[in-house]
Design a protein around this motif. Sequence first.
Motif, PDB file in Angstrom:
ATOM      1  N   LYS A   3       0.859  -1.192   0.000  1.00 22.17           N
ATOM      2  CA  LYS A   3       0.000   0.000   0.000  1.00 22.17           C
ATOM      3  C   LYS A   3       0.889   1.234   0.000  1.00 22.17           C
ATOM      4  N   VAL A   4       0.687   2.065  -0.994  1.00 20.68           N
ATOM      5  CA  VAL A   4       1.459   3.302  -1.076  1.00 20.68           C
ATOM      6  C   VAL A   4       0.469   4.457  -0.976  1.00 20.68           C
ATOM      7  N   LYS A   5       0.752   5.386  -0.049  1.00 19.30           N
ATOM      8  CA  LYS A   5      -0.200   6.501   0.149  1.00 19.30           C
ATOM      9  C   LYS A   5       0.515   7.830  -0.016  1.00 19.30           C
ATOM     10  N   ASN A   6      -0.017   8.661  -0.888  1.00 18.19           N
ATOM     11  CA  ASN A   6       0.459  10.043  -1.076  1.00 18.19           C
ATOM     12  C   ASN A   6       1.977  10.153  -1.181  1.00 18.19           C
ATOM     13  N   LEU A   7       2.585   9.200  -1.839  1.00 22.66           N
ATOM     14  CA  LEU A   7       4.056   9.154  -1.886  1.00 22.66           C
ATOM     15  C   LEU A   7       4.611  10.279  -2.764  1.00 22.66           C
ATOM     16  N   ALA A   8       5.647  10.932  -2.246  1.00 20.14           N
ATOM     17  CA  ALA A   8       6.346  11.950  -3.040  1.00 20.14           C
ATOM     18  C   ALA A   8       7.836  11.777  -2.837  1.00 20.14           C
ATOM     19  N   VAL A   9       8.601  12.040  -3.893  1.00 22.38           N
ATOM     20  CA  VAL A   9      10.063  11.990  -3.799  1.00 22.38           C
ATOM     21  C   VAL A   9      10.611  13.267  -4.411  1.00 22.38           C
ATOM     22  N   PHE A  11      14.230  15.393  -5.395  1.00 22.91           N
ATOM     23  CA  PHE A  11      15.693  15.481  -5.511  1.00 22.91           C
ATOM     24  C   PHE A  11      16.021  16.961  -5.392  1.00 22.91           C
ATOM     25  N   GLY A  12      16.498  17.374  -4.260  1.00 19.30           N
ATOM     26  CA  GLY A  12      16.713  18.805  -4.042  1.00 19.30           C
ATOM     27  C   GLY A  12      15.371  19.504  -4.079  1.00 19.30           C
ATOM     28  N   LYS A  13      15.237  20.464  -4.996  1.00 18.95           N
ATOM     29  CA  LYS A  13      13.951  21.173  -5.085  1.00 18.95           C
ATOM     30  C   LYS A  13      13.018  20.522  -6.103  1.00 18.95           C
ATOM     31  N   LYS A  14      13.594  19.584  -6.879  1.00 18.62           N
ATOM     32  CA  LYS A  14      12.803  19.007  -7.966  1.00 18.62           C
ATOM     33  C   LYS A  14      11.951  17.839  -7.470  1.00 18.62           C
ATOM     34  N   LYS A  15      10.642  17.935  -7.722  1.00 13.69           N
ATOM     35  CA  LYS A  15       9.745  16.828  -7.355  1.00 13.69           C
ATOM     36  C   LYS A  15       9.788  15.782  -8.461  1.00 13.69           C
ATOM     37  N   VAL A  16      10.228  14.578  -8.112  1.00 12.96           N
ATOM     38  CA  VAL A  16      10.350  13.522  -9.115  1.00 12.96           C
ATOM     39  C   VAL A  16       9.119  12.626  -9.101  1.00 12.96           C
ATOM     40  N   LEU A  17       8.561  12.428  -7.923  1.00 13.04           N
ATOM     41  CA  LEU A  17       7.309  11.682  -7.806  1.00 13.04           C
ATOM     42  C   LEU A  17       6.346  12.510  -6.968  1.00 13.04           C
ATOM     43  N   ASN A  18       5.079  12.449  -7.333  1.00 15.79           N
ATOM     44  CA  ASN A  18       4.125  13.277  -6.626  1.00 15.79           C
ATOM     45  C   ASN A  18       2.796  12.541  -6.469  1.00 15.79           C
ATOM     46  N   ASN A  19       2.287  12.561  -5.258  1.00 15.76           N
ATOM     47  CA  ASN A  19       0.944  12.055  -4.997  1.00 15.76           C
ATOM     48  C   ASN A  19       0.700  10.657  -5.589  1.00 15.76           C
ATOM     49  N   ILE A  20       1.605   9.735  -5.272  1.00 19.62           N
ATOM     50  CA  ILE A  20       1.452   8.360  -5.775  1.00 19.62           C
ATOM     51  C   ILE A  20       0.604   7.561  -4.787  1.00 19.62           C
ATOM     52  N   ASN A  21      -0.478   7.029  -5.251  1.00 23.79           N
ATOM     53  CA  ASN A  21      -1.321   6.148  -4.434  1.00 23.79           C
ATOM     54  C   ASN A  21      -1.476   4.837  -5.180  1.00 23.79           C
ATOM     55  N   LEU A  22      -1.256   3.753  -4.451  1.00 25.01           N
ATOM     56  CA  LEU A  22      -1.121   2.484  -5.148  1.00 25.01           C
ATOM     57  C   LEU A  22      -1.496   1.340  -4.215  1.00 25.01           C
ATOM     58  N   GLU A  23      -2.211   0.370  -4.743  1.00 31.55           N
ATOM     59  CA  GLU A  23      -2.443  -0.854  -3.965  1.00 31.55           C
ATOM     60  C   GLU A  23      -2.093  -2.035  -4.841  1.00 31.55           C
ATOM     61  N   LEU A  52      14.739   7.424  -0.534  1.00 36.44           N
ATOM     62  CA  LEU A  52      13.813   7.685   0.571  1.00 36.44           C
ATOM     63  C   LEU A  52      12.741   8.683   0.138  1.00 36.44           C
ATOM     64  N   PRO A  53      11.498   8.437   0.572  1.00 34.89           N
ATOM     65  CA  PRO A  53      10.420   9.350   0.186  1.00 34.89           C
ATOM     66  C   PRO A  53      10.501  10.671   0.962  1.00 34.89           C
ATOM     67  N   SER A  54      10.008  11.733   0.337  1.00 38.41           N
ATOM     68  CA  SER A  54       9.970  13.004   1.062  1.00 38.41           C
ATOM     69  C   SER A  54       8.596  13.218   1.687  1.00 38.41           C
ATOM     70  N   ASP A  55       7.643  12.437   1.234  1.00 37.06           N
ATOM     71  CA  ASP A  55       6.302  12.540   1.802  1.00 37.06           C
ATOM     72  C   ASP A  55       5.573  11.212   1.576  1.00 37.06           C
ATOM     73  N   ASP A  62       2.540  -5.983   7.293  1.00 33.17           N
ATOM     74  CA  ASP A  62       2.527  -5.251   8.557  1.00 33.17           C
ATOM     75  C   ASP A  62       3.721  -4.297   8.704  1.00 33.17           C
ATOM     76  N   ALA A  63       4.636  -4.306   7.741  1.00 33.57           N
ATOM     77  CA  ALA A  63       5.788  -3.393   7.821  1.00 33.57           C
ATOM     78  C   ALA A  63       5.414  -2.072   7.153  1.00 33.57           C
ATOM     79  N   GLN A  64       5.587  -1.003   7.900  1.00 31.78           N
ATOM     80  CA  GLN A  64       5.191   0.289   7.334  1.00 31.78           C
ATOM     81  C   GLN A  64       6.242   1.353   7.622  1.00 31.78           C
ATOM     82  N   ILE A  65       6.408   2.257   6.676  1.00 33.80           N
ATOM     83  CA  ILE A  65       7.337   3.368   6.900  1.00 33.80           C
ATOM     84  C   ILE A  65       6.684   4.656   6.415  1.00 33.80           C
ATOM     85  N   ASP A  66       6.904   5.685   7.205  1.00 37.12           N
ATOM     86  CA  ASP A  66       6.314   6.984   6.915  1.00 37.12           C
ATOM     87  C   ASP A  66       7.450   7.953   6.621  1.00 37.12           C
ATOM     88  N   ALA A  67       7.268   8.791   5.603  1.00 37.74           N
ATOM     89  CA  ALA A  67       8.358   9.715   5.215  1.00 37.74           C
ATOM     90  C   ALA A  67       8.772  10.608   6.379  1.00 37.74           C
TER      91      ALA A  67
END
Lengths: 253, 247
Positions: A3-9, A11-23, A52-55, A62-67
Amino acid sequence: MIKVKNLAVQFGKKKVLNNINLEIPEGSVTAIVGPSGSGKTTLLRTLNLLQLPSDGSIAIDDAQIDAQHIERAKIKQIRTKSTMVFQQFNLFKNLTALENVMSPLVYNKKTKLNEARKTALAVLKDFGLEKIAAQYPVTLSGGQQQRVSIARAIVAKPKVVLFDEPTSALDPELVAGVLNAIAKLAEQDITMVIVTHEIEFARQIADQAIFVEDGEIVDQGVAKELLSTQGNGRIANFVNSLVNQGQIEVAGN
Amino acid sequence: MKFDWSYFLNLFPQLIPYIPLTILMAIAAMVLAVVLGAALTLVYLYALKPFQGLVKLYVSFFRGVPTLVLLFIIYYGLPEIFPVFKGVPATAAAIAGLGVKESAYLIEIFRAGITSVDQGQIEAGESLNFSYAKIFCNIVLPQAALNALPATGNTFVSLLKETSLAFTLGVTEIFADGKLLASASLRFFEVYVAVGLIYWFLIVLYSWAQRSVENILEAPYRRVENAIDKSEEPRSAVWKEEGLKQH
């Protein structure tokens, strides 16, 4: 289940991934497709926390990680569930094919050497690689290296295997062997996420397809329907453009 | 004055007994240099910024001070400030001085060796959930050691030659013995040529040994065309011809 929720990555100021939601359901095969530079590989690397995600958050069972709360222990928890197969194989150069496949058992699970050797040999045999077990990576062809790296990825029975363009670095005649190896895994109960340009392969093997463009998921659905020249979505346009450029052939259209 | 061949040849039995001391000093100093160099390389690469700065200062100082000056500081200078160093044998002072100096060079060599290991190797280890220590010891270090071996060998060669500076502290090694023999016979040319040949011989011998070790260690990284088994690779088969399971 991934489960991926609101994932963003970022690189510096550049957003490479934005608002990724995935199951991604357990045991399913998901193909990630999209133009070069769209963020497919970054998405895959982030699922393995090599990036590593920025958001947002990522959960595998059961393993979960939050940015906002990234800890080494949580990264390790996620990685006990998933592992990655790289475009450039990344076999350990100082170890033989067999030792490469043994390494997750010996270094992580502290399996006894004899046992690890037996298990690793059995997996190599499954991939038709027992003859090259004693060879070092540099003496293997690209296709053999990639198959050894797939064997290394699954030997410790992870729930999830992430493939980053596994055939992109191979000569055309070596692609088939690697795709066959992946197809064989798809029959097992392993959740697979594959970033690939092999659209026809993805269409046949994947349950779900995701189309990534400019760091966002713009289309998502059943692979057989989406990865076709006859759909309506953005993904069909992309597949059509590849067909028109003569880069791929898509069967069944 | 002609070259005295008979005197020249007779010098070798007198000089050879001092070879073990030269080799002992070189090996002891090298061990010290490798231990210090390895420890400080880890600090330089992985410790906090202020500690990295201290290592940079260490490298800069010990590379910048002439070896002879360093040996004098250690043997003659240190005991004045720290009486505990009084009575330290000259051989030990020479080993310490040479070891510390060469460790500064080795830090740079080791650092380059480690950072030249492909990042993909480390990522593969991380992806497989290996601990940092396992990745470093089992994957990075063996590859870095091979990268660093030729330059480390060169350091040993210069170290072996620099042991001749120990004569200035009163250590009687090959060069010091040569100096004594030359003063007695006034045949400087014969003596110093003989001394030079012995150092040369030692270094040729060492270089041969190092090449052999490199050959063995490099074996995994050598691409041998004949060893590539392409028999299993489908030539032009297309995966879809092989009856993939349809989903």
